[in-house]
Design an enzyme around this catalytic site. Structure first.
Site, short mmCIF file in Angstrom:
data_model
loop_
_atom_site.label_atom_id
_atom_site.label_comp_id
_atom_site.label_asym_id
_atom_site.label_seq_id
_atom_site.Cartn_x
_atom_site.Cartn_y
_atom_site.Cartn_z
N ASP A 66 -2.42 -1.88 10.74
CA ASP A 66 -2.64 -1.86 9.30
C ASP A 66 -3.31 -3.13 8.78
O ASP A 66 -3.79 -3.17 7.64
CB ASP A 66 -1.32 -1.68 8.55
CG ASP A 66 -0.76 -0.27 8.68
OD1 ASP A 66 -1.45 0.60 9.23
OD2 ASP A 66 0.38 -0.05 8.24
N LYS B 21 0.85 -1.20 0.00
CA LYS B 21 0.00 0.00 0.00
C LYS B 21 0.88 1.24 0.00
O LYS B 21 2.04 1.22 0.39
CB LYS B 21 -0.95 0.02 1.20
CG LYS B 21 -0.27 0.00 2.58
CD LYS B 21 0.17 1.35 3.09
CE LYS B 21 0.81 1.24 4.48
NZ LYS B 21 1.54 2.48 4.87
#
Length: 289
Positions: free
Chosen positions: A145, A16
């Site tokens: 996350d 990401k």
């Protein structure tokens, strides 16, 4: 009825980017309050799962500098096994192999993504049928996350990373550069000079002008402490608006086309690692529980 498979191979764990990252406060327990947009990209690790007849979880790939005990991927598998046992479900063990392509300590979320893919794959192979929300709750205990990668799409992120609102982001190509240093997250968040009072924004603010929105509040601290990060930012800034992702060390720049991004990649100085990646709208792993 078809028998459940004994293996799943080539399971993607995508990286990401933080398109922006604002630190808007700090809780009493020391955790920082953030706002960010997490963007899935095509750079990915590949994980391979083979069930065992015993209950052991074995990482069949050596990862330099990461013990099995500290590996989020292994902790995810073991935690899922405990959850199954609490529900009276007996699971088999598993061998986990990984083709590691996402650099560690780069701010790209590789370890968290590996953990999320492990939860999804073993939930399927073990026939646990845990819902996405159940997996996300389990993932939050592993790392802030992890729930994002389980959500499976790009998100406006708030809190310590646990408050996720799905969001659509523009198609894009990025050049991502790792300048050859590992930046410890704890060091950056612990810096006295870190800005911790950025004004909160709304999703609509980002959606109205997503390209170049905001900044990364951690960038100035990391660039000061790690000259290689500063050098990479300065070099990539010649080609567009360069920005650091996460707490570093990777930096990125958006481009309008793949050929344009590839031309920049060809000029990346030796000693740095670089990739041309595309923005993803959804997580590439699709499993039917």
């Amino acid at each position: 009825m078809m028998a459940a498979p004994d293996f799943l191979h080539d399971c993607p764990a995508p990286a990401k980017l933080n398109l922006f990252l604002h630190v808007v406060g700090r809780r009493g327990d020391g955790y920082h309050l953030l706002q960010s947009v997490f963007q899935l990209i095509s750079l990915r690790d590949l994980l391979h799962f083979d069930l065992r007849e015993d209950k052991r979880i074995v990482r069949a790939t050596h990862i330099e500098g990461v013990s099995q005990e500290n590996d989020l991927m292994m902790r995810a598998a073991q935690r899922l096994q405990v959850v199954a046992a609490d529900r009276g479900i007996t699971t088999r063990g598993g061998d986990i192999r990984i083709e590691k392509r996402i650099p560690m300590g780069g701010g790209l979320g590789g370890g968290s993504s590996d953990a999320a893919t492990t939860l999804m794959a073993l939930n399927f192979l073990w026939g646990l049928k845990l819902s996405r929300s159940e997996l996300m709750s389990l993932g939050l205990a592993l790392g802030a996350d992890v729930p994002f990668f389980l959500l499976g799409q790009n998100a406006f992120v708030e809190g310590i990373g646990e408050r996720l609102t799905p969001i659509e982001t523009p198609e894009a190509w990025f050049v991502v550069i790792h300048p050859g240093v590992a930046v410890p997250t704890r060091t950056i968040f612990g810096a006295a000079e870190l800005t911790r009072d950025t004004k909160a924004v709304r999703i609509a603010d980002f959606s109205a002008s997503p390209q170049g929105f905001g900044r990364n509040d951690l960038q100035a601290v990391a660039a000061q402490a790690f000259p290689a990060v500063s050098d990479a930012l300065n070099w990539l800034s010649r080609h567009g608006e360069a920005r650091m992702t996460g707490s570093g060390a990777c930096v990125f720049c958006r481009f309008g086309s793949e050929p344009e991004a590839k031309r920049v990649l060809q000029a990346v100085p030796s000693g740095w690692h670089g990739w041309v990646v595309s923005a993803l709208s959804r997580h590439p792993l699709r499993l039917q529980s």
